[in-house]
Design a protein around this motif. Structure first.
Motif, PDB file in Angstrom:
ATOM      1  N   GLU A   3      43.695 -29.747   5.014  1.00 25.91           N
ATOM      2  CA  GLU A   3      45.048 -29.987   4.554  1.00 25.91           C
ATOM      3  C   GLU A   3      45.999 -29.641   5.673  1.00 25.91           C
ATOM      4  OE1 GLU A   3      42.871 -27.997   2.814  1.00 25.91           O
ATOM      5  OE2 GLU A   3      42.262 -29.759   1.708  1.00 25.91           O
ATOM      6  N   ALA A 304      44.652 -17.402   9.494  1.00 31.40           N
ATOM      7  CA  ALA A 304      44.602 -18.450   8.473  1.00 31.40           C
ATOM      8  C   ALA A 304      45.870 -18.453   7.633  1.00 31.40           C
ATOM      9  CB  ALA A 304      43.374 -18.252   7.593  1.00 31.40           C
ATOM     10  N   TRP A 308      48.575 -21.440   7.522  1.00 28.32           N
ATOM     11  CA  TRP A 308      48.795 -22.075   6.220  1.00 28.32           C
ATOM     12  C   TRP A 308      50.270 -22.051   5.840  1.00 28.32           C
ATOM     13  CZ3 TRP A 308      45.487 -20.307   1.417  1.00 28.32           C
ATOM     14  CH2 TRP A 308      45.716 -21.170   0.347  1.00 28.32           C
ATOM     15  N   GLY A 313      47.000 -26.660   7.581  1.00 30.41           N
ATOM     16  CA  GLY A 313      45.791 -26.388   6.830  1.00 30.41           C
ATOM     17  C   GLY A 313      44.524 -26.528   7.650  1.00 30.41           C
ATOM     18  N   ALA A 316      44.070 -23.300   9.418  1.00 31.87           N
ATOM     19  CA  ALA A 316      43.745 -22.305   8.390  1.00 31.87           C
ATOM     20  C   ALA A 316      42.288 -22.414   7.970  1.00 31.87           C
ATOM     21  CB  ALA A 316      44.663 -22.480   7.180  1.00 31.87           C
ATOM     22  N   ASN A 317      41.793 -23.622   7.834  1.00 30.29           N
ATOM     23  CA  ASN A 317      40.398 -23.815   7.434  1.00 30.29           C
ATOM     24  C   ASN A 317      39.421 -23.274   8.473  1.00 30.29           C
ATOM     25  OD1 ASN A 317      39.732 -24.988   4.892  1.00 30.29           O
ATOM     26  ND2 ASN A 317      40.836 -26.832   5.479  1.00 30.29           N
ATOM     27  N   LEU A 340      43.086 -22.727  -0.648  1.00 32.63           N
ATOM     28  CA  LEU A 340      43.282 -23.837   0.272  1.00 32.63           C
ATOM     29  C   LEU A 340      42.548 -25.076  -0.209  1.00 32.63           C
ATOM     30  CD1 LEU A 340      44.733 -24.446   2.928  1.00 32.63           C
ATOM     31  CD2 LEU A 340      42.654 -23.799   4.139  1.00 32.63           C
ATOM     32  N   CYS A 343      44.447 -26.897  -2.648  1.00 34.43           N
ATOM     33  CA  CYS A 343      45.709 -27.414  -2.130  1.00 34.43           C
ATOM     34  C   CYS A 343      46.920 -26.630  -2.624  1.00 34.43           C
ATOM     35  CB  CYS A 343      45.868 -28.905  -2.450  1.00 34.43           C
ATOM     36  SG  CYS A 343      44.718 -29.950  -1.541  1.00 34.43           S
ATOM     37  N   PRO A 346      52.065 -24.280   0.726  1.00 36.05           N
ATOM     38  CA  PRO A 346      52.503 -23.112   1.486  1.00 36.05           C
ATOM     39  C   PRO A 346      53.607 -22.323   0.793  1.00 36.05           C
ATOM     40  CG  PRO A 346      52.178 -24.966   2.958  1.00 36.05           C
ATOM     41  CD  PRO A 346      52.016 -25.498   1.562  1.00 36.05           C
TER      42      PRO A 346
END
Length: 361
Positions: A3, A304, A308, A313, A316-317, A340, A343, A346
């Protein structure tokens, strides 16, 4: 699934959106399906964007339902669907809007996946505004009946910096060649004297940390650790005094041990909400990249969260992957990974962090 950033930019030409997909994701997608949520009056703004690897044909329907469920959390007015693939054209098999009579000899690839996605999005009341194929520097519309969208044709992707790309860069996104390159930015150095020296410094700092805990107590040590983190964040602020400088191993090691105290970690988390958010993200990136296992888990988690909160995203992942590799049983990165995957926007994460920090004061 990834994301990416959420630039608040009005939707322009279809080709512009297709060209901006790498900037929306933070890396150049390959063999991917991307759903770009469209929000605002008439669906004129880019919202949540989700990406997944192209599935096997047998898994297309299940993936379509999963992606639709992810996207609907942002309440889009419509969606732009893009398949990014270098697959060749295939024999004609009308699934979406095929002609009544005999069709052409060739068809665009992955039309069956597009069909499943249209059905899944329709089931959650999200219309597909356009369905595109992006391939070899050109784009096609799966539903376009004109010669420009015939399998052998396509429209060249526009060149130059588009408003979408500019908005993503302004939001802090840094374009990587692919997802592996994104992960490589925080990957530990592969052996060598530098990694060994950092490990030795961390052992020394750990002994210092433990001795201080015994002699001064946790409360005093936590205050000293807060000061160590604050000093390192200050050293990472952009400016002529910090440009091109590298934090010493000793300073990084002390920050890593400071973050092993939960209360210090939680107070460090608050920096992602303030004026030093960018400097803190630089620090978490450096600590994650240079820390030996398992000291990399906490800074990777903080990285992360920082990524985010600014809508990145993809970063972050990969940071959460690093955190969970360091400590598969860690609760916070597991909760963040679940959020995450669902979804969580933020803005909602920011509110949750603010509420949790407020309740501990």
């Amino acid at each position: 699934m990834d994301e990416p950033p959420l630039p608040l930019i009005r939707l322009g030409d279809t080709g512009e959106v297709a060209a901006a997909l790498p900037h929306l994701l933070g890396f150049r997608p390959t063999e991917s399906v991307v759903l770009v949520g469209l929000r605002g009056p008439g669906g004129s703004r880019v919202g949540l964007t989700v990406r997944a690897d192209l599935p096997r044909p047998a898994d297309a329907a299940a993936l379509a339902r999963t992606l639709a469920a992810r996207l609907v959390t942002d309440d889009p007015a419509a969606v732009l669907l893009a398949v990014v693939s270098e697959a060749p054209d295939r024999p004609w098999t009308p699934l979406l809007h095929g002609p009544v009579g005999p069709g052409p000899d060739a068809d665009l690839p992955h039309r069956d996946l597009v069909h499943e996605l249209v059905l899944a999005l329709d089931a959650v009341d999200v219309p597909v505004r356009e369905a595109l194929l992006v391939r070899a520097g050109r784009w096609w519309d799966y539903d376009c009946p004109y010669p420009c969208c015939e399998p052998g044709a396509g429209t060249p992707l526009p060149g130059g910096a588009s408003p979408l790309a500019a908005a993503a860069v302004a939001g802090g996104a840094v374009l990587a060649a692919d997802r592996d390159a994104l992960a490589a930015r925080i990957a530990p150095p592969a052996g060598g004297a530098g990694a060994a020296a950092m490990a030795d410094v961390c052992l020394w700092a750990g002994r210092e940390h433990a001795a201080r805990l015994r002699t001064a107590g946790r409360s005093v040590l936590a205050g000293e650790c807060d000061a160590a983190v604050a000093g390192a964040v200050a050293a990472c602020r952009p400016g002529p005094d910090t440009a091109g400088t590298r934090l010493p191993d000793t300073q990084v090691a002390r920050v890593l041990w400071a973050l092993t105290l939960t209360e210090v970690r939680d107070r460090a988390l608050a920096t992602a909400l303030g004026e030093d958010a960018a400097a803190a993200e630089v620090l978490w990136t450096e600590c994650t990249r240079r820390a030996p296992v398992p000291l990399d888990g906490v800074p990777a988690t903080l990285l992360a969260i920082s990524a985010w909160l600014r809508g990145d995203g993809a970063t972050a992942n990969v940071a959460l992957d690093r955190a969970l590799a360091a400590d598969p049983g860690a609760v916070l990165p597991r909760l963040l990974a679940d959020g995450l995957a669902a979804c969580l926007p933020p803005a909602q994460l920011r509110a949750l962090i603010s509420d949790s920090l407020g309740s501990t004061r």
